[in-house]
Design a protein around this motif. Structure first.
Motif, PDB file in Angstrom:
ATOM      1  N   ASN A 170       0.826  -1.209   0.000  1.00  0.00           N
ATOM      2  CA  ASN A 170       0.000   0.000   0.000  1.00  0.00           C
ATOM      3  C   ASN A 170       0.859   1.258   0.000  1.00  0.00           C
ATOM      4  O   ASN A 170       0.544   2.237  -0.683  1.00  0.00           O
ATOM      5  CB  ASN A 170      -0.913   0.030   1.225  1.00  0.00           C
ATOM      6  CG  ASN A 170      -2.207  -0.718   1.013  1.00  0.00           C
ATOM      7  OD1 ASN A 170      -2.563  -1.092  -0.102  1.00  0.00           O
ATOM      8  ND2 ASN A 170      -2.931  -0.951   2.095  1.00  0.00           N
ATOM      9  N   GLU A 171       1.942   1.235   0.761  1.00  0.00           N
ATOM     10  CA  GLU A 171       2.805   2.415   0.858  1.00  0.00           C
ATOM     11  C   GLU A 171       3.409   2.769  -0.493  1.00  0.00           C
ATOM     12  O   GLU A 171       3.415   3.933  -0.894  1.00  0.00           O
ATOM     13  CB  GLU A 171       3.918   2.188   1.897  1.00  0.00           C
ATOM     14  CG  GLU A 171       3.430   2.082   3.321  1.00  0.00           C
ATOM     15  CD  GLU A 171       2.794   0.727   3.670  1.00  0.00           C
ATOM     16  OE1 GLU A 171       3.052  -0.287   2.966  1.00  0.00           O
ATOM     17  OE2 GLU A 171       2.011   0.689   4.631  1.00  0.00           O
ATOM     18  N   ALA A 182       0.776   3.913  -3.076  1.00  0.00           N
ATOM     19  CA  ALA A 182       0.301   5.267  -2.742  1.00  0.00           C
ATOM     20  C   ALA A 182       1.250   6.322  -3.315  1.00  0.00           C
ATOM     21  O   ALA A 182       0.799   7.363  -3.813  1.00  0.00           O
ATOM     22  CB  ALA A 182       0.173   5.435  -1.232  1.00  0.00           C
ATOM     23  N   ASN A 232       0.617   6.397  -7.035  1.00  0.00           N
ATOM     24  CA  ASN A 232      -0.684   7.022  -7.244  1.00  0.00           C
ATOM     25  C   ASN A 232      -0.578   8.535  -7.085  1.00  0.00           C
ATOM     26  O   ASN A 232      -1.169   9.295  -7.856  1.00  0.00           O
ATOM     27  CB  ASN A 232      -1.694   6.432  -6.248  1.00  0.00           C
ATOM     28  CG  ASN A 232      -3.119   6.505  -6.717  1.00  0.00           C
ATOM     29  OD1 ASN A 232      -3.409   6.647  -7.904  1.00  0.00           O
ATOM     30  ND2 ASN A 232      -4.034   6.384  -5.775  1.00  0.00           N
ATOM     31  N   ARG A 233       0.191   8.969  -6.104  1.00  0.00           N
ATOM     32  CA  ARG A 233       0.413  10.405  -5.884  1.00  0.00           C
ATOM     33  C   ARG A 233       1.141  11.021  -7.075  1.00  0.00           C
ATOM     34  O   ARG A 233       0.745  12.073  -7.582  1.00  0.00           O
ATOM     35  CB  ARG A 233       1.219  10.615  -4.609  1.00  0.00           C
ATOM     36  CG  ARG A 233       1.488  12.087  -4.294  1.00  0.00           C
ATOM     37  CD  ARG A 233       2.590  12.267  -3.292  1.00  0.00           C
ATOM     38  NE  ARG A 233       3.846  11.833  -3.922  1.00  0.00           N
ATOM     39  CZ  ARG A 233       4.917  11.465  -3.245  1.00  0.00           C
ATOM     40  NH1 ARG A 233       4.925  11.441  -1.929  1.00  0.00           N
ATOM     41  NH2 ARG A 233       6.015  11.098  -3.876  1.00  0.00           N
ATOM     42  N   ASN A 271      -3.016  11.041  -3.160  1.00  0.00           N
ATOM     43  CA  ASN A 271      -2.059  10.600  -2.150  1.00  0.00           C
ATOM     44  C   ASN A 271      -2.692   9.551  -1.237  1.00  0.00           C
ATOM     45  O   ASN A 271      -2.917   9.788  -0.057  1.00  0.00           O
ATOM     46  CB  ASN A 271      -1.544  11.803  -1.349  1.00  0.00           C
ATOM     47  CG  ASN A 271      -0.300  11.456  -0.565  1.00  0.00           C
ATOM     48  OD1 ASN A 271       0.333  10.438  -0.805  1.00  0.00           O
ATOM     49  ND2 ASN A 271       0.037  12.302   0.385  1.00  0.00           N
ATOM     50  N   GLN A 272      -2.995   8.391  -1.840  1.00  0.00           N
ATOM     51  CA  GLN A 272      -3.620   7.299  -1.104  1.00  0.00           C
ATOM     52  C   GLN A 272      -3.347   5.995  -1.850  1.00  0.00           C
ATOM     53  O   GLN A 272      -3.116   6.010  -3.065  1.00  0.00           O
ATOM     54  CB  GLN A 272      -5.127   7.512  -0.975  1.00  0.00           C
ATOM     55  CG  GLN A 272      -5.843   7.526  -2.317  1.00  0.00           C
ATOM     56  CD  GLN A 272      -7.276   7.988  -2.200  1.00  0.00           C
ATOM     57  OE1 GLN A 272      -7.619   8.776  -1.339  1.00  0.00           O
ATOM     58  NE2 GLN A 272      -8.126   7.492  -3.080  1.00  0.00           N
ATOM     59  N   PRO A 273      -3.382   4.896  -1.131  1.00  0.00           N
ATOM     60  CA  PRO A 273      -3.194   3.619  -1.835  1.00  0.00           C
ATOM     61  C   PRO A 273      -4.415   3.286  -2.681  1.00  0.00           C
ATOM     62  O   PRO A 273      -5.526   3.735  -2.417  1.00  0.00           O
ATOM     63  CB  PRO A 273      -3.009   2.606  -0.700  1.00  0.00           C
ATOM     64  CG  PRO A 273      -3.600   3.243   0.501  1.00  0.00           C
ATOM     65  CD  PRO A 273      -3.511   4.722   0.308  1.00  0.00           C
ATOM     66  N   THR A 274      -4.172   2.517  -3.709  1.00  0.00           N
ATOM     67  CA  THR A 274      -5.234   1.985  -4.555  1.00  0.00           C
ATOM     68  C   THR A 274      -4.915   0.519  -4.787  1.00  0.00           C
ATOM     69  O   THR A 274      -3.817   0.066  -4.466  1.00  0.00           O
ATOM     70  CB  THR A 274      -5.339   2.765  -5.890  1.00  0.00           C
ATOM     71  OG1 THR A 274      -6.494   2.334  -6.599  1.00  0.00           O
ATOM     72  CG2 THR A 274      -4.098   2.606  -6.747  1.00  0.00           C
ATOM     73  N   SER A 279      -1.280  -3.677  -5.460  1.00  0.00           N
ATOM     74  CA  SER A 279      -1.021  -3.664  -4.021  1.00  0.00           C
ATOM     75  C   SER A 279      -1.487  -4.995  -3.445  1.00  0.00           C
ATOM     76  O   SER A 279      -2.686  -5.291  -3.424  1.00  0.00           O
ATOM     77  CB  SER A 279      -1.778  -2.528  -3.330  1.00  0.00           C
ATOM     78  OG  SER A 279      -1.757  -2.729  -1.928  1.00  0.00           O
ATOM     79  N   LYS A 284      -3.924  -4.610  -0.634  1.00  0.00           N
ATOM     80  CA  LYS A 284      -5.320  -4.465  -1.078  1.00  0.00           C
ATOM     81  C   LYS A 284      -5.904  -5.808  -1.521  1.00  0.00           C
ATOM     82  O   LYS A 284      -7.094  -6.057  -1.318  1.00  0.00           O
ATOM     83  CB  LYS A 284      -5.426  -3.443  -2.214  1.00  0.00           C
ATOM     84  CG  LYS A 284      -5.199  -2.017  -1.785  1.00  0.00           C
ATOM     85  CD  LYS A 284      -6.345  -1.498  -0.971  1.00  0.00           C
ATOM     86  CE  LYS A 284      -6.170  -0.017  -0.665  1.00  0.00           C
ATOM     87  NZ  LYS A 284      -7.212   0.467   0.239  1.00  0.00           N
TER      88      LYS A 284
END
Length: 166
Positions: free
Chosen positions: A47-48, A51, A54-55, A61-64, A107, A110
Motif C-alpha cells: 500500500n505504501e 500510494a 498514485n500520488r 495521495n492514497q493507496p489503490t 497492491s 489491497k
C-alpha cells in the motif's frame, strides 16, 4: 509471451501467484483476440509504495488496489488494427518482436483486504485485479456508466474463462 513479474513484498507460501497472473493474462489475450505475442510487466507491491505511485501519476495521495500503464494509444478499446499505422519500434520490443502492452502494479495489501471484504479468495481477487488491469492495457476505461458496464462484463467473462469466477 513475456510476462515479467516483480515481487516487492513477501508473498504467502501456497499462493501460486505466478500461475494466477499468467492464466489471467493469457485468458484476457484470448478473450480480446489479441493477434500478437505480447510483453506485460507486473509489479506486486505494498500500500505504501502504490500510494507513492498514485500520488506521482494521479495526484491522489492514497493507496489503490491496481494501477495500469498502457503503452498503446488505441482509437477504440481492443482494436489492435491501430498498430498497423505506426512504426514497429513505437509499440514492439525490438529484441523480441513482442507487442509491449504495458505495466500493471498491484497492491498485495489491497488484494488481502478486498478478498476478505468481498468474501472471496485471495486467488480470485488477484485474478480480478489482473483482468481489470489487462482491460485497461487494451484501452478500456470506466469513466462513464456504459464503459463500466462493458468492463465489468468482460472481467466476469475473463475470470470465468480461467475458472476464477465467484
Amino acid at each position: 509471451m513475456t510476462l515479467n513479474i516483480e515481487e516487492e513484498v513477501p508473498i504467502p507460501d501456497g499462493l501460486d501467484y505466478k500461475k494466477i497472473i499468467h492464466d489471467v493474462v493469457c485468458g484476457a489475450l484470448e478473450f480480446e483476440d489479441c493477434p500478437y505475442e505480447v510483453e506485460v510487466n507486473v509489479i506486486l507491491t505494498s500500500n505504501e509504495e502504490i500510494a507513492l505511485i498514485n500520488r506521482d501519476y494521479r495526484d491522489l495521495n492514497q493507496p489503490t488496489d491496481v494501477l495500469s500503464f498502457p503503452m498503446i494509444d488505441y482509437v477504440a478499446p481492443g482494436d489492435f488494427s491501430v498498430l498497423e499505422e505506426y512504426n514497429e519500434e513505437d509499440y514492439f520490443n525490438p529484441e523480441s518482436g513482442e507487442l509491449m502492452l504495458g505495466d500493471i502494479i498491484i497492491s498485495m495489501d489491497k488484494v488481502y483486504e478486498q478478498a476478505e471484504k468481498y468474501g472471496h479468495s485471495i486467488q480470485r481477487e488477484l485474478g480480478f485485479l489482473v483482468a481489470h488491469s489487462m482491460l485497461h492495457l487494451f484501452g478500456y476505461d470506466h469513466m462513464e456508466p456504459e464503459e463500466t458496464q462493458v468492463m465489468e462484463e468482460k472481467q466476469r467473462d475473463i475470470l470465468k474463462l480461467v475458472h476464477l469466477s465467484r
